[in-house]
Scaffold this active site. Structure first.
Site, PDB file in Angstrom:
ATOM      1  N   LYS A 150      49.324  46.938  45.832  1.00 28.83           N
ATOM      2  CA  LYS A 150      48.377  46.896  46.950  1.00 28.83           C
ATOM      3  C   LYS A 150      48.065  45.443  47.289  1.00 28.83           C
ATOM      4  CE  LYS A 150      44.273  47.251  43.989  1.00 28.83           C
ATOM      5  NZ  LYS A 150      43.017  47.959  43.738  1.00 28.83           N
ATOM      6  N   ARG A 154      32.834  54.862  43.132  1.00 31.26           N
ATOM      7  CA  ARG A 154      33.513  54.763  44.440  1.00 31.26           C
ATOM      8  C   ARG A 154      33.898  56.185  44.861  1.00 31.26           C
ATOM      9  NH1 ARG A 154      37.560  49.638  43.486  1.00 31.26           N
ATOM     10  NH2 ARG A 154      38.658  51.238  42.298  1.00 31.26           N
ATOM     11  N   HIS A 201      39.189  55.815  36.936  1.00 33.55           N
ATOM     12  CA  HIS A 201      39.312  54.353  36.940  1.00 33.55           C
ATOM     13  C   HIS A 201      38.157  53.747  36.150  1.00 33.55           C
ATOM     14  CE1 HIS A 201      40.779  50.512  38.364  1.00 33.55           C
ATOM     15  NE2 HIS A 201      39.557  50.165  38.733  1.00 33.55           N
ATOM     16  N   ARG A 216      48.665  52.011  34.899  1.00 35.88           N
ATOM     17  CA  ARG A 216      48.654  51.386  36.217  1.00 35.88           C
ATOM     18  C   ARG A 216      48.404  49.874  36.102  1.00 35.88           C
ATOM     19  NH1 ARG A 216      44.590  55.479  36.905  1.00 35.88           N
ATOM     20  NH2 ARG A 216      43.102  53.782  37.256  1.00 35.88           N
ATOM     21  N   TYR A 272      34.709  15.688  56.550  1.00 32.10           N
ATOM     22  CA  TYR A 272      33.494  16.081  57.266  1.00 32.10           C
ATOM     23  C   TYR A 272      32.238  15.870  56.414  1.00 32.10           C
ATOM     24  CZ  TYR A 272      36.468  18.626  60.632  1.00 32.10           C
ATOM     25  OH  TYR A 272      37.390  18.971  61.578  1.00 32.10           O
ATOM     26  N   CYS A 327      39.159  20.917  54.734  1.00 35.88           N
ATOM     27  CA  CYS A 327      39.250  21.183  56.171  1.00 35.88           C
ATOM     28  C   CYS A 327      40.038  22.476  56.402  1.00 35.88           C
ATOM     29  CB  CYS A 327      39.945  20.023  56.877  1.00 35.88           C
ATOM     30  SG  CYS A 327      39.216  18.407  56.546  1.00 35.88           S
ATOM     31  N   MET A 328      40.074  22.904  57.658  1.00 34.63           N
ATOM     32  CA  MET A 328      40.780  24.135  57.977  1.00 34.63           C
ATOM     33  C   MET A 328      42.266  24.041  57.608  1.00 34.63           C
ATOM     34  SD  MET A 328      41.233  26.120  61.631  1.00 34.63           S
ATOM     35  CE  MET A 328      39.552  26.760  61.670  1.00 34.63           C
ATOM     36  N   ASP A 329      42.881  22.900  57.881  1.00 30.32           N
ATOM     37  CA  ASP A 329      44.322  22.772  57.713  1.00 30.32           C
ATOM     38  C   ASP A 329      44.742  21.688  56.736  1.00 30.32           C
ATOM     39  OD1 ASP A 329      44.808  24.641  59.965  1.00 30.32           O
ATOM     40  OD2 ASP A 329      43.949  22.999  61.140  1.00 30.32           O
TER      41      ASP A 329
END
Length: 573
Positions: free
Chosen positions: A239, A337, A366, A422, A466, A513-515
């Site tokens: 998953k 759950r 689980h 699992r 920043y 930073c973002m990038d």
């Protein structure tokens, strides 16, 4: 043996196992491989047989008449290939090379079945007039007349790969996923042979920020788990895009290494595996909505049921479609759950068992704290689960599979293995927490690497990034890296992380930073643009482990690997 089988061949091989079970055999022979091809009903091999006017039903009956049924073997996963069948798989590789193909297709498997003279499959095929030379001629004719059938050519393989990963040209759907040119042996062994150029024309223009995934590590981890839990079977959990490692290559690798089935959280994750023609049983854990039922049934995905009314609806839809829905019933023994509560479980399950077109394959629960040092709550859950199993047994209701053990329980609760386990995060090489044992050696599968994009010398009292959160105390060298929080480098690592350059630790300085991020190289001399930087993994004698990420982020390995975004190319080595 090199095993760069197409997904269609892998499906036929999986079907051959199931055909062996159906016939009650404790081996997989050439006859089962042939039956697997016929059962799949697709692929170039079947097209060739049809072109040769061969009646597939008659071949199937002839094969079944040629062999006798015996007692049913214990599990699909433990059925071995005969030496003759293994020879066929090796011969199919030679046939693919002779056809100048870069992947083994069903047509090469058919060529090998006919060429190997003494197997049951060869004898039956020849009795119907199927000859090796005729198959070779048909392959050439079909590919000449219809170039779109060239799934075994490099061009055809690239087109098929793009179709799958980019959704017929929509390149926003998936991150670039490719295999390094120098990783052929590992990738071929686990059926994942496509190159970066298959998607973008050339990998030389891609940003060098990559998550390297060792398929061999995943395979070795699965093998160790299989060895520990035997005779229980292994359901590999893929998953969340295999916890960020890539669902399809991880699934193919796990099945090749001994896992008998797969687990996912969502319908769409199951559909992704089926679109890749992965034939293994797939259980969807996360529940479902009623409008999804038909898709589950049509794609042979196993339901998780936890409500009698929902079970009735599934039964009705399966009847209407003329199919049988396979389901696992979940018991909520303390996770909170989805799942039937223990006091309502027995009555509801007995009612489910009477519903038509519903096959109760498994019963599971689980653990909420299987990875905790204190196992008292996990043991309470286990006892509740065992009590429900016993009550159902008293009503003569038994399930093919009983399962409870996740990664933590596989490590520390052998009494929870039943006949299926699992493994999730541990199959990728990580222990679920620092409170479990390390009783099974694991090898991490992922590393995260990039290259320096810019280097500059700055004076003392220079602000970096920043918000002026970092100021140099003295003259130093700052390097910029093309990776940021969009890629999975949390802003919480601002001024709180280290990376490896030339085998030495260098601090991340300033805000993420973002990038991009910046690192302080200190007195390191002559550092050049393009030099490798490791953010997760080893370089020289040093290592940035996933557990270091966890300590700095106050989180768990799951979140770290899942957080490496799809913008980061996965490279399989």
């Amino acid at each position: 043996m090199r095993n760069n089988f197409s997904s269609r061949v892998q499906m036929a091989i999986q079907f051959s196992r199931e055909e062996a079970v159906r016939l009650g055999h404790d081996y997989i022979g050439t006859e089962h491989i042939l039956l697997g091809l016929i059962r799949d009903g697709d692929g170039l091999a079947i097209e060739i047989l049809c072109h040769l006017s061969v009646d597939l039903d008659k071949i199937k009956r002839a094969v079944e008449d040629a062999v006798k049924s015996t007692s049913e073997p214990t599990t699909i996963a433990t059925i071995p290939f005969t030496k003759r069948a293994e020879k066929i798989l090796k011969m199919s590789y030679a046939e693919a090379e002779a056809c100048k193909a870069d992947i083994i297709g069903t047509e090469h498997l058919l060529l090998a079945l006919v060429k190997e003279k003494n197997g049951v499959a060869a004898q039956v095929l020849r009795s119907f007039g199927v000859r090796y030379e005729a198959i070779r001629e048909e392959i050439e004719n079909i590919l000449h007349q219809n170039p779109s059938k060239k799934e075994t050519s490099q061009q055809g393989l690239r087109l098929a790969f793009r179709r799958h990963f980019f959704g017929w040209g929509n390149k926003a759907k998936q991150a670039p996923i490719f295999v390094r040119d120098n990783a052929g042996a590992a990738s071929a062994r686990y059926g994942w042979t496509q190159q970066a150029a298959d998607m973008s024309g050339s990998n030389e223009f891609l940003r060098p920020t990559v998550a390297e995934i060792k398929l061999g590590a995943i395979a070795d981890n699965i093998k160790r788990i299989c060895q520990r839990v035997q005779p229980a079977e292994v359901m590999a959990i893929v998953k969340a895009d295999a916890y960020g490692h890539g669902a399809i290559p991880a699934a193919l690798t796990a099945i090749s290494a001994g896992a008998s089935q797969l687990g996912v959280a969502l319908l769409e994750e199951g559909l992704e595996l089926r679109r890749a023609q992965i034939a293994a049983p797939i259980l969807v854990f996360g529940g479902l909505f009623e409008n999804q039922i038909d898709s589950f049934i049509a794609n042979r995905l196993q339901f998780t049921l936890y409500d009698l009314r929902l079970a009735q609806t599934v039964s009705q839809r399966a009847q209407a479609l003329g199919r049988t829905a396979q389901v696992h019933v979940k018991i909520d023994t303390g996770m909170g759950r989805v799942g039937l509560l223990p006091n309502e479980a027995v009555e509801a399950i007995l009612a489910m068992a009477k519903l038509p077109s519903l096959e109760l394959v498994g019963l599971y629960t689980h653990f909420a704290s299987g990875d905790s040092r204190d196992k008292s709550y996990a043991n309470q859950q286990l006892e509740q689960f065992k009590s429900i199993i016993q009550q159902l047994t008293n009503y003569d209701l038994r399930f093919k599979y009983l399962h409870a053990a996740n990664s933590g329980a596989i490590l520390d609760l052998p009494q929870s293995y039943f006949n299926l386990v699992r493994p999730g995060v541990m199959m990728y090489g990580y222990y679920p927490s620092d409170e479990t044992s390390e009783s099974i050696p694991l090898e991490p599968a992922m590393s995260l690497r990039t290259q320096i994009i810019f280097v500059k010398r700055v004076p003392a009292e220079t602000f970096i990034s920043y918000g002026q959160t970092f100021q140099t105390r003295q003259a130093t060298t700052i390097a910029t890296l093309p990776i940021g929080y969009t890629d999975g480098i949390s802003r919480r690592l601002s001024n709180n992380f280290e990376v490896l350059v030339r085998g030495r630790r260098c601090s991340l300085v300033g805000r993420v930073c973002m990038d991009q991020i910046m690192i302080d190289l200190g007195d390191m001399q002559n550092v050049q643009t393009g030099e490798e930087v490791v953010l997760l993994g080893k370089q020289g004698d040093e290592e940035i482990s996933i557990y270091e990420w966890c300590r700095r982020l106050e989180t768990i390995p799951y979140e770290v690997t899942c957080g490496i975004s799809r913008r980061v190319a996965r490279v399989y080595v």
